[in-house]
Scaffold this motif. Structure first.
Motif, PDB file in Angstrom:
ATOM      1  N   GLN A 253     -94.982 -24.577 -19.233  1.00  0.00           N
ATOM      2  CA  GLN A 253     -94.818 -24.728 -20.681  1.00  0.00           C
ATOM      3  C   GLN A 253     -96.020 -25.443 -21.286  1.00  0.00           C
ATOM      4  N   GLU A 254     -96.547 -26.445 -20.582  1.00  0.00           N
ATOM      5  CA  GLU A 254     -97.723 -27.167 -21.073  1.00  0.00           C
ATOM      6  C   GLU A 254     -98.971 -26.290 -21.033  1.00  0.00           C
ATOM      7  N   GLU A 255     -99.107 -25.474 -19.980  1.00  0.00           N
ATOM      8  CA  GLU A 255    -100.307 -24.669 -19.784  1.00  0.00           C
ATOM      9  C   GLU A 255    -100.421 -23.512 -20.772  1.00  0.00           C
ATOM     10  N   VAL A 256     -99.291 -22.881 -21.131  1.00  0.00           N
ATOM     11  CA  VAL A 256     -99.359 -21.696 -22.005  1.00  0.00           C
ATOM     12  C   VAL A 256     -98.763 -21.936 -23.389  1.00  0.00           C
ATOM     13  N   ASP A 257     -98.268 -23.169 -23.620  1.00  0.00           N
ATOM     14  CA  ASP A 257     -97.737 -23.548 -24.934  1.00  0.00           C
ATOM     15  C   ASP A 257     -96.664 -22.569 -25.411  1.00  0.00           C
ATOM     16  N   THR A 258     -95.755 -22.243 -24.494  1.00  0.00           N
ATOM     17  CA  THR A 258     -94.665 -21.315 -24.782  1.00  0.00           C
ATOM     18  C   THR A 258     -93.403 -21.831 -24.097  1.00  0.00           C
ATOM     19  N   PRO A 259     -92.231 -21.708 -24.731  1.00  0.00           N
ATOM     20  CA  PRO A 259     -90.998 -22.164 -24.078  1.00  0.00           C
ATOM     21  C   PRO A 259     -90.778 -21.454 -22.741  1.00  0.00           C
ATOM     22  N   VAL A 260     -90.252 -22.164 -21.762  1.00  0.00           N
ATOM     23  CA  VAL A 260     -89.999 -21.604 -20.436  1.00  0.00           C
ATOM     24  C   VAL A 260     -88.543 -21.866 -20.070  1.00  0.00           C
ATOM     25  N   PHE A 261     -87.868 -20.836 -19.578  1.00  0.00           N
ATOM     26  CA  PHE A 261     -86.455 -20.953 -19.240  1.00  0.00           C
ATOM     27  C   PHE A 261     -86.202 -20.508 -17.800  1.00  0.00           C
ATOM     28  N   ILE A 262     -85.241 -21.161 -17.165  1.00  0.00           N
ATOM     29  CA  ILE A 262     -84.804 -20.782 -15.824  1.00  0.00           C
ATOM     30  C   ILE A 262     -83.339 -20.377 -15.922  1.00  0.00           C
ATOM     31  N   PRO A 263     -82.964 -19.172 -15.482  1.00  0.00           N
ATOM     32  CA  PRO A 263     -81.555 -18.758 -15.564  1.00  0.00           C
ATOM     33  C   PRO A 263     -80.669 -19.601 -14.671  1.00  0.00           C
ATOM     34  N   GLU A 264     -79.372 -19.485 -14.866  1.00  0.00           N
ATOM     35  CA  GLU A 264     -78.406 -20.300 -14.116  1.00  0.00           C
ATOM     36  C   GLU A 264     -78.532 -20.079 -12.610  1.00  0.00           C
ATOM     37  N   ASP A 265     -78.785 -18.840 -12.197  1.00  0.00           N
ATOM     38  CA  ASP A 265     -78.944 -18.529 -10.773  1.00  0.00           C
ATOM     39  C   ASP A 265     -80.269 -17.791 -10.571  1.00  0.00           C
ATOM     40  N   PRO A 266     -81.390 -18.529 -10.536  1.00  0.00           N
ATOM     41  CA  PRO A 266     -82.692 -17.858 -10.446  1.00  0.00           C
ATOM     42  C   PRO A 266     -82.880 -17.070  -9.155  1.00  0.00           C
ATOM     43  N   ILE A 267     -82.260 -17.527  -8.051  1.00  0.00           N
ATOM     44  CA  ILE A 267     -82.409 -16.824  -6.773  1.00  0.00           C
ATOM     45  C   ILE A 267     -81.630 -15.513  -6.777  1.00  0.00           C
ATOM     46  N   GLY A 268     -80.477 -15.503  -7.419  1.00  0.00           N
ATOM     47  CA  GLY A 268     -79.649 -14.295  -7.433  1.00  0.00           C
ATOM     48  C   GLY A 268     -79.980 -13.310  -8.539  1.00  0.00           C
ATOM     49  N   SER A 269     -80.902 -13.670  -9.442  1.00  0.00           N
ATOM     50  CA  SER A 269     -81.187 -12.818 -10.608  1.00  0.00           C
ATOM     51  C   SER A 269     -81.673 -11.425 -10.220  1.00  0.00           C
ATOM     52  N   VAL A 270     -82.590 -11.345  -9.243  1.00  0.00           N
ATOM     53  CA  VAL A 270     -83.140 -10.047  -8.855  1.00  0.00           C
ATOM     54  C   VAL A 270     -82.061  -9.179  -8.234  1.00  0.00           C
ATOM     55  N   ALA A 271     -81.243  -9.754  -7.345  1.00  0.00           N
ATOM     56  CA  ALA A 271     -80.170  -8.990  -6.702  1.00  0.00           C
ATOM     57  C   ALA A 271     -79.184  -8.469  -7.741  1.00  0.00           C
ATOM     58  N   GLU A 272     -78.814  -9.325  -8.691  1.00  0.00           N
ATOM     59  CA  GLU A 272     -77.893  -8.897  -9.743  1.00  0.00           C
ATOM     60  C   GLU A 272     -78.534  -7.812 -10.605  1.00  0.00           C
ATOM     61  N   GLY A 273     -79.835  -7.938 -10.840  1.00  0.00           N
ATOM     62  CA  GLY A 273     -80.545  -6.941 -11.636  1.00  0.00           C
ATOM     63  C   GLY A 273     -80.606  -5.580 -10.966  1.00  0.00           C
ATOM     64  N   THR A 274     -80.704  -5.557  -9.633  1.00  0.00           N
ATOM     65  CA  THR A 274     -80.711  -4.269  -8.931  1.00  0.00           C
ATOM     66  C   THR A 274     -79.377  -3.565  -9.107  1.00  0.00           C
ATOM     67  N   GLY A 275     -78.294  -4.344  -9.074  1.00  0.00           N
ATOM     68  CA  GLY A 275     -76.977  -3.752  -9.301  1.00  0.00           C
ATOM     69  C   GLY A 275     -76.826  -3.235 -10.717  1.00  0.00           C
ATOM     70  N   LYS A 276     -77.314  -4.009 -11.699  1.00  0.00           N
ATOM     71  CA  LYS A 276     -77.236  -3.563 -13.096  1.00  0.00           C
ATOM     72  C   LYS A 276     -78.097  -2.325 -13.328  1.00  0.00           C
ATOM     73  N   ALA A 277     -79.211  -2.217 -12.578  1.00  0.00           N
ATOM     74  CA  ALA A 277     -80.090  -1.057 -12.736  1.00  0.00           C
ATOM     75  C   ALA A 277     -79.354   0.236 -12.391  1.00  0.00           C
ATOM     76  N   LEU A 278     -78.450   0.172 -11.418  1.00  0.00           N
ATOM     77  CA  LEU A 278     -77.657   1.363 -11.080  1.00  0.00           C
ATOM     78  C   LEU A 278     -76.713   1.737 -12.224  1.00  0.00           C
ATOM     79  N   GLU A 279     -76.246   0.735 -12.953  1.00  0.00           N
ATOM     80  CA  GLU A 279     -75.375   1.005 -14.103  1.00  0.00           C
ATOM     81  C   GLU A 279     -76.164   1.627 -15.265  1.00  0.00           C
ATOM     82  N   TYR A 280     -77.463   1.298 -15.343  1.00  0.00           N
ATOM     83  CA  TYR A 280     -78.316   1.847 -16.400  1.00  0.00           C
ATOM     84  C   TYR A 280     -79.185   2.995 -15.876  1.00  0.00           C
ATOM     85  N   LEU A 281     -78.725   3.661 -14.827  1.00  0.00           N
ATOM     86  CA  LEU A 281     -79.556   4.667 -14.167  1.00  0.00           C
ATOM     87  C   LEU A 281     -79.949   5.807 -15.107  1.00  0.00           C
ATOM     88  N   ASP A 282     -79.093   6.126 -16.050  1.00  0.00           N
ATOM     89  CA  ASP A 282     -79.420   7.201 -16.993  1.00  0.00           C
ATOM     90  C   ASP A 282     -80.650   6.855 -17.832  1.00  0.00           C
TER      91      ASP A 282
END
Length: 344
Positions: free
Chosen positions: A298-327
């Motif tokens: 945040q200091e280096e790029v002067d932009t707000p930075v956020f960490i999701p509630e489960d940063p480790i599980g975000s990618v895995a959850e996103g792969t599952g959601k990608a199948l729901e948005y496959l169209d």
């Protein structure tokens, strides 16, 4: 007729494999490690059981990490590992083979893409798709990437860091850096060796990173007792190190990640840059948990930075959601249906 409830998303990480199943969330989280008897070639353990063997096995048994820097380093062992995890994550007596969505670093080559597709398909997938880690991370972090608005994601995994700006469901500009949690650990090992003449293992380095590691000079001030082998005498030795030392050890890989983020921001169209200034940057992956990293960025790029509630599980959850948005996504994904088509 059965639906696609058996579909699974796979975060095939260098350090950890996570599997997401529709309606069940993340159902498996295991280290990307396989223990093999080198004499017989027999697989002795997979996942956490194999991880516990690292540095503690006789000469004929080796604990292998088949993924290196986000790509397959050992195809055969990766296939065995994937098959084991998919079977454990799938429902018992499953009649249908699942469709599998696997995330990969944004910068991998077409040859590496094919290797992942083939490994996942041979491990039991009916049809396999690949999605870039930052796109999966954005979906898992609940960002609306399908709107005509810029979103920025930084996914810091075990082997790679993927930085991307997304809009209208696709990547506008991105960069992939083969620096991640493993490089953090290696830097700590090397620093302690150079500063204290002490040789430690990667598991000890990981504990140091988690307990007293920091990316920001003022973020943490703690000490920790570390055990290892003195490289001069060869005898066991205990030392005490502090957060300032770990900050110094991590400065180079953290700076590389910051530079990569700045490079992507410089290549981002002005309208999307304005969106990012408003919405901020989202950091995912295990590296997001490094103390003080969000504050430093945040200091280096002067932009707000956020960490999701489960940063480790975000990618895995996103792969599952990608199948729901496959169209919406299928035309931009590489799949086992047509290996000749894909994104480089």
């Amino acid at each position: 007729m059965l639906g696609f409830n058996s579909d699974i998303g796979v975060d095939l990480g260098t350090a950890t494999v996570l599997i997401y199943r529709k309606k069940n969330g993340v159902v498996l989280k295991e280290p990307s490690v396989v223990a093999v008897n080198q004499d017989s070639g027999k697989v002795l353990a997979v996942g956490q059981e194999a991880y516990n063997m690292i540095g503690r096995t006789p000469g004929n048994i080796v604990a292998i990490r088949p993924m290196r820097e986000g790509v397959i380093a050992d195809f055969t062992v990766t296939e065995v590992m994937l098959k084991n995890f998919i079977q454990r994550a799938s429902k018992k007596k499953l009649m249908l083979k699942p469709r599998i969505m696997v995330c990969v670093p944004a910068g991998i080559t077409s040859v590496e893409q094919r290797a992942v597709l083939e490994a996942a398909t041979r491990a039991g997938g009916k049809q396999t798709f690949l999605i870039e880690e930052p796109r999966a991370a954005a979906l898992g972090a609940n960002l609306d990437i399908f709107e005509p608005s810029g979103s920025m994601v930084v996914d810091i995994g075990g082997g790679t860091t993927d930085v991307a700006v997304l809009s209208l469901g696709d990547i506008v500009t991105s960069s992939s850096l083969r620096v991640g949690g493993d490089k953090f650990d290696e830097s700590i090992v090397q620093f302690i060796k150079n500063s204290h003449n002490l040789i430690i293992g990667e598991r000890t380095a990981e504990e140091i990173k988690k307990q007293i590691g920091t990316a920001h000079p003022q973020a943490k001030s703690e000490t920790m007792e570390v055990r290892g082998r003195n490289q001069v005498s060869g005898l066991p030795q205990n030392i005490v190190i502090n957060s300032d030392e770990v900050y110094e050890a991590l400065r180079e890989p953290v700076t590389n990640i910051i530079d990569c983020i700045k490079q992507v921001l410089e290549q981002t169209p002005p309208e999307l840059s304005a969106d990012i200034m408003d919405k901020g940057i989202v950091i995912t992956g295990g590296g997001a948990l490094l103390n003080g990293l969000d504050k430093l960025l945040q200091e280096e790029v002067d932009t707000p930075v956020f960490i999701p509630e489960d940063p480790i599980g975000s990618v895995a959850e996103g792969t599952g959601k990608a199948l729901e948005y496959l169209d919406k996504l299928e035309s931009s994904l590489m799949s086992s249906k047509n290996l000749s088509k894909g994104r480089r």
